[in-house]
Design a protein around this motif. Structure first.
Motif, mmCIF file in Angstrom:
data_model
loop_
_atom_site.group_PDB
_atom_site.id
_atom_site.type_symbol
_atom_site.label_atom_id
_atom_site.label_comp_id
_atom_site.label_asym_id
_atom_site.label_seq_id
_atom_site.Cartn_x
_atom_site.Cartn_y
_atom_site.Cartn_z
ATOM 1 N N PRO A 49 0.808 -1.228 0.000
ATOM 2 C CA PRO A 49 0.000 0.000 0.000
ATOM 3 C C PRO A 49 0.841 1.277 0.000
ATOM 4 O O PRO A 49 0.495 2.241 -0.671
ATOM 5 C CB PRO A 49 -0.821 -0.105 1.281
ATOM 6 N N SER A 52 1.874 2.238 -3.536
ATOM 7 C CA SER A 52 0.830 2.182 -4.557
ATOM 8 C C SER A 52 0.843 3.366 -5.524
ATOM 9 O O SER A 52 0.303 3.270 -6.612
ATOM 10 C CB SER A 52 -0.551 2.078 -3.901
ATOM 11 N N HIS A 88 -2.176 -4.348 -2.427
ATOM 12 C CA HIS A 88 -3.186 -3.999 -3.423
ATOM 13 C C HIS A 88 -2.968 -4.891 -4.649
ATOM 14 O O HIS A 88 -1.832 -5.196 -5.004
ATOM 15 C CB HIS A 88 -3.052 -2.551 -3.872
ATOM 16 N N ILE A 106 -7.791 -1.093 -9.525
ATOM 17 C CA ILE A 106 -7.506 -1.914 -8.347
ATOM 18 C C ILE A 106 -8.728 -2.777 -8.052
ATOM 19 O O ILE A 106 -9.843 -2.274 -7.942
ATOM 20 C CB ILE A 106 -7.131 -1.040 -7.138
ATOM 21 N N ARG A 109 -8.024 -4.094 -2.426
ATOM 22 C CA ARG A 109 -7.224 -3.163 -1.639
ATOM 23 C C ARG A 109 -6.795 -3.868 -0.365
ATOM 24 O O ARG A 109 -7.528 -4.691 0.172
ATOM 25 C CB ARG A 109 -8.043 -1.940 -1.247
#
Length: 113
Positions: A49, A52, A88, A106, A109
């Motif tokens: 994350p 990302s 993700h 995405i 998540r």
């Protein structure tokens, strides 16, 4: 005219669909069907994350060149998510003609992100 709503800077947005409510399985199937109907090649990527917003995500296996099965694509998305639970996972549709990404969003998540 409705009043503008302030963007919460603590919320990180990953792409256009992240501004919409979470994607249902039916909506995900429709997006995959559209990707296939455009003759785009699906590929799956994942990342932590905190990384990302980087341009470089980890590729999950090779792109699925010529794949026409929604079930196989969903299966690979789930396998990637199971193997990388705190990350993700996104689906990309590569357009051979334009030599670029036709879509990218995405699918999973990391929890709490």
């Amino acid at each position: 005219m409705s009043e503008a709503v302030a963007y919460k800077s603590a919320e990180r947005r990953g792409e256009t669909f992240s501004y919409l409510p979470p994607m249902t399985q039916d909506r995900l199937r429709k997006n995959i069907a559209y990707l296939i109907s455009q003759n785009w090649n699906p590929a799956i990527e994942h990342t932590e994350p905190e990384k990302s917003m980087s341009s470089f995500w980890y590729l999950w296996k090779l792109p699925m060149f010529g794949e026409r099965s929604i079930e196989r694509i969903l299966g690979e998305l789930e396998a990637c998510h199971r193997a990388n639970p705190g990350q993700h996972v996104r689906l990309i549709g590569y357009d051979n003609y334009a030599q670029s990404q036709g879509t990218a969003f995405i699918v999973y998540r990391a929890s709490g992100r």
